[in-house]
Motif scaffolding. Structure first.
Motif, short mmCIF file in Angstrom:
data_model
loop_
_atom_site.label_atom_id
_atom_site.label_comp_id
_atom_site.label_asym_id
_atom_site.label_seq_id
_atom_site.Cartn_x
_atom_site.Cartn_y
_atom_site.Cartn_z
N SER A 93 4.73 1.31 5.30
CA SER A 93 5.03 2.73 5.08
C SER A 93 3.98 3.43 4.22
CB SER A 93 6.41 2.89 4.44
OG SER A 93 6.43 2.28 3.16
N GLU A 94 3.18 2.65 3.46
CA GLU A 94 2.15 3.22 2.59
C GLU A 94 0.74 2.90 3.09
OE1 GLU A 94 2.86 2.07 -1.49
OE2 GLU A 94 4.98 2.60 -1.36
N ASN A 95 0.63 2.13 4.17
CA ASN A 95 -0.67 1.74 4.73
C ASN A 95 -1.59 1.10 3.70
OD1 ASN A 95 -0.27 2.48 7.42
ND2 ASN A 95 -0.78 4.62 6.96
N ARG A 96 -1.02 0.17 2.92
CA ARG A 96 -1.82 -0.51 1.90
C ARG A 96 -1.23 -1.87 1.57
NH1 ARG A 96 -0.25 -0.53 -3.24
NH2 ARG A 96 1.69 0.46 -3.74
N VAL A 97 -2.06 -2.71 0.94
CA VAL A 97 -1.64 -4.04 0.49
C VAL A 97 -0.72 -3.89 -0.72
CG1 VAL A 97 -2.50 -6.18 -0.58
CG2 VAL A 97 -3.73 -5.16 1.34
N ASP A 98 0.28 -4.75 -0.81
CA ASP A 98 1.15 -4.80 -1.98
C ASP A 98 0.40 -5.58 -3.06
OD1 ASP A 98 3.06 -5.39 -3.95
OD2 ASP A 98 4.69 -5.47 -2.47
N GLU A 99 -0.26 -4.86 -3.94
CA GLU A 99 -1.13 -5.49 -4.95
C GLU A 99 -0.36 -6.42 -5.87
OE1 GLU A 99 -3.57 -2.56 -6.97
OE2 GLU A 99 -3.81 -1.46 -5.09
N ASP A 100 0.86 -6.07 -6.23
CA ASP A 100 1.65 -6.90 -7.15
C ASP A 100 1.95 -8.26 -6.54
OD1 ASP A 100 1.71 -4.89 -9.08
OD2 ASP A 100 3.54 -4.01 -8.26
N LYS A 101 2.22 -8.32 -5.24
CA LYS A 101 2.53 -9.58 -4.58
C LYS A 101 1.29 -10.34 -4.12
CE LYS A 101 7.05 -8.20 -2.81
NZ LYS A 101 7.82 -7.91 -1.59
N ALA A 102 0.16 -9.66 -4.00
CA ALA A 102 -1.03 -10.26 -3.39
C ALA A 102 -1.93 -11.03 -4.35
CB ALA A 102 -1.85 -9.18 -2.68
N GLY A 103 -1.74 -10.89 -5.65
CA GLY A 103 -2.58 -11.64 -6.58
C GLY A 103 -3.78 -10.86 -7.07
N ASP A 104 -3.59 -9.61 -7.44
CA ASP A 104 -4.64 -8.72 -7.95
C ASP A 104 -5.23 -9.32 -9.23
OD1 ASP A 104 -6.07 -6.66 -9.19
OD2 ASP A 104 -4.61 -5.13 -8.70
N LYS A 105 -6.54 -9.56 -9.24
CA LYS A 105 -7.23 -10.14 -10.40
C LYS A 105 -8.00 -9.10 -11.20
CE LYS A 105 -5.98 -14.35 -9.86
NZ LYS A 105 -5.01 -14.90 -10.77
N GLY A 106 -8.08 -7.89 -10.67
CA GLY A 106 -8.82 -6.83 -11.35
C GLY A 106 -9.40 -5.87 -10.32
N GLU A 107 -9.78 -4.68 -10.79
CA GLU A 107 -10.28 -3.70 -9.84
C GLU A 107 -11.20 -2.69 -10.49
OE1 GLU A 107 -7.29 -0.30 -8.86
OE2 GLU A 107 -6.10 -2.12 -9.20
N VAL A 108 -12.00 -2.06 -9.64
CA VAL A 108 -12.73 -0.85 -9.98
C VAL A 108 -12.00 0.22 -9.18
CG1 VAL A 108 -14.91 0.40 -9.84
CG2 VAL A 108 -14.91 -2.04 -10.38
N SER A 109 -11.22 1.04 -9.91
CA SER A 109 -10.37 2.04 -9.25
C SER A 109 -11.20 3.11 -8.56
CB SER A 109 -9.43 2.68 -10.26
OG SER A 109 -8.51 1.72 -10.74
N GLU A 110 -10.50 3.98 -7.88
CA GLU A 110 -11.09 4.99 -7.03
C GLU A 110 -12.43 5.53 -7.55
OE1 GLU A 110 -7.92 4.96 -8.05
OE2 GLU A 110 -6.81 4.68 -6.20
N LEU A 111 -13.46 5.28 -6.74
CA LEU A 111 -14.81 5.77 -7.05
C LEU A 111 -15.13 6.92 -6.10
CD1 LEU A 111 -16.83 2.42 -7.35
CD2 LEU A 111 -16.28 3.99 -9.22
#
Length: 150
Positions: A93-111
């Motif tokens: 419904s959001e056309n995106r990965v579920d970051e909380d369940k996927a194992g997010d290790k860190g990010e560089v947010s919207e550039l």
């Protein structure tokens, strides 16, 4: 006088150059190009993530991330694959990965287009995906496999 000591050995961080690219906002975004999709044809992707090198040693890894797009915001998220070859959890419904369940290790947010950012994380040996999770981008092929060796 010579003083001998046993200074700790400091291992330099691995440095990875990341390019977030696309063929322009006017290009239609094909869907169905998410990681581990059966019959995927990456040649159809109109956007992607390029990592150089794509293999590093475990430890501190610094990602220098550049949004090479001329007109589209992108981001880069490091996801550790618990089960390589299996799809990441996805919120349709959001056309995106579920970051909380996927194992997010860190990010560089919207550039913004043409902008850069840096992320330094400690990574253990394993398989990772570098993804853009702006809605629709991951399913349009905006991901790259990344390996961390012992």
């Amino acid at each position: 006088m010579l003083i001998a000591g046993s200074a700790g050995v400091v291992q330099a961080a691995s440095l990875v150059q990341i390019s977030l690219w696309d063929k322009g906002a006017s290009m239609e975004m094909p869907m169905g190009l998410a990681y581990a999709t059966p019959g995927i044809d990456p040649a159809k992707a109109t956007m992607g993530v390029k990592a150089l090198p794509a293999v590093v040693k475990a430890g501190q890894v610094t990602f220098n991330v550049k949004n090479d797009s001329k007109d589209t915001i992108h981001e880069m998220i490091v996801m550790q694959l618990a089960d390589p070859g299996k799809p990441l959890p996805y919120i349709d419904s959001e056309n995106r990965v579920d970051e909380d369940k996927a194992g997010d290790k860190g990010e560089v947010s919207e550039l913004d287009p043409g902008k850069s950012g840096t992320l330094t994380v400690d990574l253990t040996a394993g398989k990772y995906l570098l993804i853009c999770n702006v809605p629709g981008h991951y399913a349009a092929g905006m991901w790259a496999e990344f390996t961390v060796e012992p």
